[in-house]
Design a protein around this motif. Sequence first.
Motif, PDB file in Angstrom:
ATOM      1  N   THR A   3      12.420   1.505  87.112  1.00  0.00           N
ATOM      2  CA  THR A   3      11.308   2.313  86.598  1.00  0.00           C
ATOM      3  C   THR A   3      11.601   3.803  86.756  1.00  0.00           C
ATOM      4  OG1 THR A   3       9.824   0.520  87.282  1.00  0.00           O
ATOM      5  CG2 THR A   3       8.820   2.622  86.703  1.00  0.00           C
ATOM      6  N   SER A   4      12.213   4.189  87.865  1.00  0.00           N
ATOM      7  CA  SER A   4      12.587   5.596  88.067  1.00  0.00           C
ATOM      8  C   SER A   4      13.565   6.062  86.998  1.00  0.00           C
ATOM      9  CB  SER A   4      13.199   5.781  89.463  1.00  0.00           C
ATOM     10  OG  SER A   4      12.293   5.429  90.475  1.00  0.00           O
ATOM     11  N   ASN A   5      14.541   5.222  86.675  1.00  0.00           N
ATOM     12  CA  ASN A   5      15.508   5.583  85.637  1.00  0.00           C
ATOM     13  C   ASN A   5      14.813   5.781  84.291  1.00  0.00           C
ATOM     14  OD1 ASN A   5      17.498   5.301  87.583  1.00  0.00           O
ATOM     15  ND2 ASN A   5      18.009   3.216  86.999  1.00  0.00           N
ATOM     16  N   ALA A   6      13.882   4.883  83.970  1.00  0.00           N
ATOM     17  CA  ALA A   6      13.169   5.011  82.699  1.00  0.00           C
ATOM     18  C   ALA A   6      12.306   6.263  82.670  1.00  0.00           C
ATOM     19  CB  ALA A   6      12.314   3.760  82.470  1.00  0.00           C
ATOM     20  N   LEU A   7      11.644   6.565  83.780  1.00  0.00           N
ATOM     21  CA  LEU A   7      10.801   7.760  83.830  1.00  0.00           C
ATOM     22  C   LEU A   7      11.620   9.035  83.668  1.00  0.00           C
ATOM     23  CD1 LEU A   7       8.474   6.707  86.786  1.00  0.00           C
ATOM     24  CD2 LEU A   7       7.758   7.043  84.416  1.00  0.00           C
ATOM     25  N   LYS A   8      12.784   9.074  84.286  1.00  0.00           N
ATOM     26  CA  LYS A   8      13.618  10.270  84.164  1.00  0.00           C
ATOM     27  C   LYS A   8      14.130  10.439  82.738  1.00  0.00           C
ATOM     28  CE  LYS A   8      17.318  12.779  86.492  1.00  0.00           C
ATOM     29  NZ  LYS A   8      18.267  12.776  87.621  1.00  0.00           N
ATOM     30  N   GLU A   9      14.490   9.336  82.089  1.00  0.00           N
ATOM     31  CA  GLU A   9      14.935   9.432  80.698  1.00  0.00           C
ATOM     32  C   GLU A   9      13.812   9.927  79.795  1.00  0.00           C
ATOM     33  OE1 GLU A   9      16.606   5.752  79.418  1.00  0.00           O
ATOM     34  OE2 GLU A   9      18.113   5.675  81.015  1.00  0.00           O
ATOM     35  N   LEU A  10      12.593   9.473  80.042  1.00  0.00           N
ATOM     36  CA  LEU A  10      11.463   9.931  79.239  1.00  0.00           C
ATOM     37  C   LEU A  10      11.173  11.412  79.493  1.00  0.00           C
ATOM     38  CD1 LEU A  10       9.024   6.891  79.569  1.00  0.00           C
ATOM     39  CD2 LEU A  10      10.244   7.630  77.514  1.00  0.00           C
ATOM     40  N   ALA A  11      11.296  11.831  80.752  1.00  0.00           N
ATOM     41  CA  ALA A  11      11.045  13.234  81.060  1.00  0.00           C
ATOM     42  C   ALA A  11      12.041  14.160  80.373  1.00  0.00           C
ATOM     43  CB  ALA A  11      11.072  13.445  82.569  1.00  0.00           C
ATOM     44  N   LEU A  12      13.266  13.692  80.204  1.00  0.00           N
ATOM     45  CA  LEU A  12      14.316  14.511  79.587  1.00  0.00           C
ATOM     46  C   LEU A  12      14.482  14.238  78.107  1.00  0.00           C
ATOM     47  CD1 LEU A  12      16.999  14.102  82.406  1.00  0.00           C
ATOM     48  CD2 LEU A  12      15.579  16.116  81.986  1.00  0.00           C
ATOM     49  N   GLU A  13      13.610  13.422  77.531  1.00  0.00           N
ATOM     50  CA  GLU A  13      13.784  12.969  76.160  1.00  0.00           C
ATOM     51  C   GLU A  13      13.699  14.110  75.150  1.00  0.00           C
ATOM     52  OE1 GLU A  13      10.942  10.030  74.670  1.00  0.00           O
ATOM     53  OE2 GLU A  13      12.632   8.658  74.522  1.00  0.00           O
ATOM     54  N   GLY A  14      12.795  15.035  75.357  1.00  0.00           N
ATOM     55  CA  GLY A  14      12.611  16.110  74.383  1.00  0.00           C
ATOM     56  C   GLY A  14      13.521  17.310  74.579  1.00  0.00           C
ATOM     57  N   ARG A  15      14.429  17.223  75.499  1.00  0.00           N
ATOM     58  CA  ARG A  15      15.301  18.364  75.764  1.00  0.00           C
ATOM     59  C   ARG A  15      16.360  18.503  74.672  1.00  0.00           C
ATOM     60  NH1 ARG A  15      18.755  19.464  81.351  1.00  0.00           N
ATOM     61  NH2 ARG A  15      18.997  21.708  81.018  1.00  0.00           N
ATOM     62  N   LYS A  16      16.620  19.753  74.231  1.00  0.00           N
ATOM     63  CA  LYS A  16      17.592  20.009  73.172  1.00  0.00           C
ATOM     64  C   LYS A  16      18.688  20.950  73.670  1.00  0.00           C
ATOM     65  CE  LYS A  16      14.059  19.529  69.581  1.00  0.00           C
ATOM     66  NZ  LYS A  16      13.368  20.199  68.441  1.00  0.00           N
ATOM     67  N   LYS A  17      19.809  20.881  72.982  1.00  0.00           N
ATOM     68  CA  LYS A  17      20.953  21.698  73.400  1.00  0.00           C
ATOM     69  C   LYS A  17      20.740  23.183  73.133  1.00  0.00           C
ATOM     70  CE  LYS A  17      24.404  18.042  72.786  1.00  0.00           C
ATOM     71  NZ  LYS A  17      25.645  17.642  72.078  1.00  0.00           N
ATOM     72  N   ASP A  18      19.902  23.518  72.131  1.00  0.00           N
ATOM     73  CA  ASP A  18      19.694  24.922  71.800  1.00  0.00           C
ATOM     74  C   ASP A  18      18.484  25.523  72.501  1.00  0.00           C
ATOM     75  OD1 ASP A  18      17.929  23.351  70.474  1.00  0.00           O
ATOM     76  OD2 ASP A  18      18.135  24.325  68.524  1.00  0.00           O
ATOM     77  N   ASP A  19      17.921  24.829  73.524  1.00  0.00           N
ATOM     78  CA  ASP A  19      16.810  25.403  74.282  1.00  0.00           C
ATOM     79  C   ASP A  19      17.299  26.605  75.085  1.00  0.00           C
ATOM     80  OD1 ASP A  19      15.116  23.526  73.294  1.00  0.00           O
ATOM     81  OD2 ASP A  19      15.228  22.188  75.036  1.00  0.00           O
ATOM     82  N   LYS A  20      16.356  27.463  75.423  1.00  0.00           N
ATOM     83  CA  LYS A  20      16.730  28.672  76.161  1.00  0.00           C
ATOM     84  C   LYS A  20      17.190  28.368  77.577  1.00  0.00           C
ATOM     85  CE  LYS A  20      11.947  29.591  77.531  1.00  0.00           C
ATOM     86  NZ  LYS A  20      10.838  30.580  77.516  1.00  0.00           N
ATOM     87  N   ASP A  21      16.750  27.224  78.115  1.00  0.00           N
ATOM     88  CA  ASP A  21      17.174  26.839  79.465  1.00  0.00           C
ATOM     89  C   ASP A  21      18.088  25.623  79.423  1.00  0.00           C
ATOM     90  OD1 ASP A  21      15.291  25.100  78.574  1.00  0.00           O
ATOM     91  OD2 ASP A  21      13.895  25.357  80.258  1.00  0.00           O
ATOM     92  N   SER A  22      18.894  25.554  78.372  1.00  0.00           N
ATOM     93  CA  SER A  22      19.802  24.405  78.223  1.00  0.00           C
ATOM     94  C   SER A  22      20.901  24.392  79.280  1.00  0.00           C
ATOM     95  CB  SER A  22      20.432  24.418  76.828  1.00  0.00           C
ATOM     96  OG  SER A  22      21.138  25.638  76.615  1.00  0.00           O
ATOM     97  N   GLU A  23      21.164  25.567  79.888  1.00  0.00           N
ATOM     98  CA  GLU A  23      22.221  25.605  80.899  1.00  0.00           C
ATOM     99  C   GLU A  23      21.765  25.023  82.231  1.00  0.00           C
ATOM    100  OE1 GLU A  23      19.688  29.174  81.386  1.00  0.00           O
ATOM    101  OE2 GLU A  23      20.695  28.182  79.684  1.00  0.00           O
ATOM    102  N   LEU A  24      20.481  24.762  82.385  1.00  0.00           N
ATOM    103  CA  LEU A  24      19.969  24.192  83.635  1.00  0.00           C
ATOM    104  C   LEU A  24      20.349  22.713  83.747  1.00  0.00           C
ATOM    105  CD1 LEU A  24      16.345  25.682  83.757  1.00  0.00           C
ATOM    106  CD2 LEU A  24      18.357  26.479  84.999  1.00  0.00           C
ATOM    107  N   GLY A  25      20.561  22.274  84.979  1.00  0.00           N
ATOM    108  CA  GLY A  25      20.777  20.863  85.206  1.00  0.00           C
ATOM    109  C   GLY A  25      19.483  20.076  85.038  1.00  0.00           C
ATOM    110  N   ASP A  26      19.583  18.759  85.078  1.00  0.00           N
ATOM    111  CA  ASP A  26      18.401  17.922  84.872  1.00  0.00           C
ATOM    112  C   ASP A  26      17.342  18.180  85.935  1.00  0.00           C
ATOM    113  OD1 ASP A  26      19.658  16.854  82.702  1.00  0.00           O
ATOM    114  OD2 ASP A  26      20.305  15.011  83.710  1.00  0.00           O
TER     115      ASP A  26
END
Length: 785
Positions: A434-457
Amino acid sequence: MLGIKDACNIFPLKLNHLLALTGLPFFTDPEKTLHKLLTRIHEEQKISTADPYKFVHRTLQKNPSVQVKKILLRLKEGGAYARVFHAPNLSRSDVEAVLRQYLKKKSPKPWFSPFRGINSHLVRGTPWLEDLHRFPNKRLKVEFLPASPGAKAAELPEETLYSLFRTYGKLVDITPRPTESKDPPKYAILSYGNIRDAIMAKNCMHGFVLSEFEGGGKYGTMLKTVYEQRAKAHAWRGWIFNHPRIVIPVLAALVGSMTFMVFDPVRTFFIKSHITHNFHLTENRLYNWFRSQLIRANEILTFKRQKGEDAGMSVVWDDRRGDIEQIKTWLMETADTFIVIQGPRGSGKRELVLGEALEGRRNTLLIDCKPIQEARGDSSTIFAAAKQVGYRPVFSWMNNFSSMIDLAAQGTIGTKTGFSETLDTQLAKIWQNTSNALKELALEGRKKDDKDSELGDDEYLEAHPERRPVILIDNFLYKSQESSLVYDKISEWAASLTTANIAHVIFLTNDVSFSKSLSKALPDRVFRQISLGDCSPEVAKRFVINQLNADAEDGNDGEKSLPSQIREDLDELDGCIDILGGRLTDLEFLARRIKTGETPRKAVHQIIDQSASEILKMYVLDIDRTTRSWTPEQAWLLIKYLASTPSLRYNELLLSDTFKTDGGEPTLRALEQAELITINSSNGRPHSIKPGKPVYQAAFRQLTEDKVLAARLDLAVLNQLIAMESKAIEKAEGELALLGELPGQGREVKDRVKWLLGKMQASQGKIEGYENDGARLKGVLHKEF
């Protein structure tokens, strides 16, 4: 006649399995079909070594010492028999030596074996040209048969066999027939290091007759050679069963690896679907459109009731708007701690959070602890926990099965196999997926061209708390006195989610002592807490009136007055709400009864009667003392005290004789869990006791006004007190008897004796008072019904 060597020279042995396809309608004669196919390849593709027949004929024709007259192909064994004529001045052994020397120097290489030529040997026996499904093997079984009917065959020693068969290749071993075997014929097993040597020996020596001079006995011995197939299945099975210390751990590792590689991604997918409601029918837009059209067209009753409930609840939410906004604010902040909503059952905790604070928010997961805690057995608990998060497939029945295997293995090899897993381990797997699924959902909308794309998960989730899913854990600490394993695992898992910034966690609980359990998981955090109580009298009255007016408003044509304006008995509502209190479930029950035509006063009386019956059944009369942590006398004493006063001092009650026998506090905690009472705290310590629901005080008063019931239960309390005082007297008498046996009877024991005598006198006085009261209560039981 000469035998030509085997598969690696004329036809590849690896294609032997094609010769076993005799059941196909177009492949009834495999050898003939393969021969035709190879001939066609030779003619069309111009591959000179493709046709075995022409390849052998052309190879031997180049030798001027012999003349080939006939060739018999043996594709199954990868060779051929060749009948040749030779010059009269050459013996058979000379011809064999000439051909072997010639083939060694000038033999062409087959197409499938470019580094190995053809070899040949003289056939010394009588070949058996069969088409049985007996394929070449490195092991030969040499049977010793009589040369003529009625004669007796000799059993050849290993030395003779070695001299006969060594010429065809390297022998690995010679195994004679076991001495205990008495069944004919006699035999020996010859093992070659190369399968080509075994093929040559079998074809050249089959049917060879060994004379008496050569060691074959008086009448001679004929040799019959067949391929000896290894019982591979039995050999492997025997090895597996004979090495459990190696096989079982390896098998456990393989099963675990397969589970991780195959099932874990599938389970994570189903958990994500459960959180996002992708496959829920109620989330489908087409379904919701059809449903709304049908409801509007038919004007079914459930729609009206739902509207009434929504209208009534809006009053409550308006009153609790500050709590709703506070929860929304906390969900937008970065804080690695829990949010705890505490309140009695029926105070609207779940509706407040799900329906208002989390309205419109995606990625919310509701975990109800009640079905998990009520499950009986490890398998049922695992299945219930998996169902709450959408964890599937789940093989909960495998836990019992693997436990049986582990137990059997421990009895046979002395150690556990590791197949079985404890409930603790199984729950940890479910929460980890369940933790793995929650983390994937939390990061689902992240894009490479975001202003904070250089941040780690982790840094991204810490910087964006609004992206984190929300986990709502309902009925936390429900029946926690029975077992705390499930709650310990849930709180540990929730702590890992909050500290890793994966999700927000909200606990809903009735238990006021929740901090004791949650502090084990987060000992250095301060929880964010909201305590929900009962509604105020003003809000409770508006709630009931809105419930009454909702249906009328739904069908109002603008001319009819509302029920609250028509009914004159609603003047009783203020007094009824003072009795009933502000518990939402009781207020809804009151509104339904008033809708049916009852007056508010009558509806409240009905609710009080029902509550009184429930109290008697659940806490006083029909209880099993083996499963309950309180006695009927203790429950009745609380009912009697709270009937006359709205609250009791917590520590004063602990000093009473009825509660001081077993410490008192566990009993009070159990009664609080059972919702007979509510314990209020101040500065972290319990200080007062109130009824579990506001309506219970009226129910308590009604029970105490029943003279027969009160006399019966008071008599039971007196009998318990008499037993306690009698036990105290017996203890004092025993100590006095012990002191009387002491020599000397000095003044050192006089104070103790005097104190014991005073205790006995006080206890005796209490007993006499209890008996007088008991006699009066028995009189009531004799007179009243």
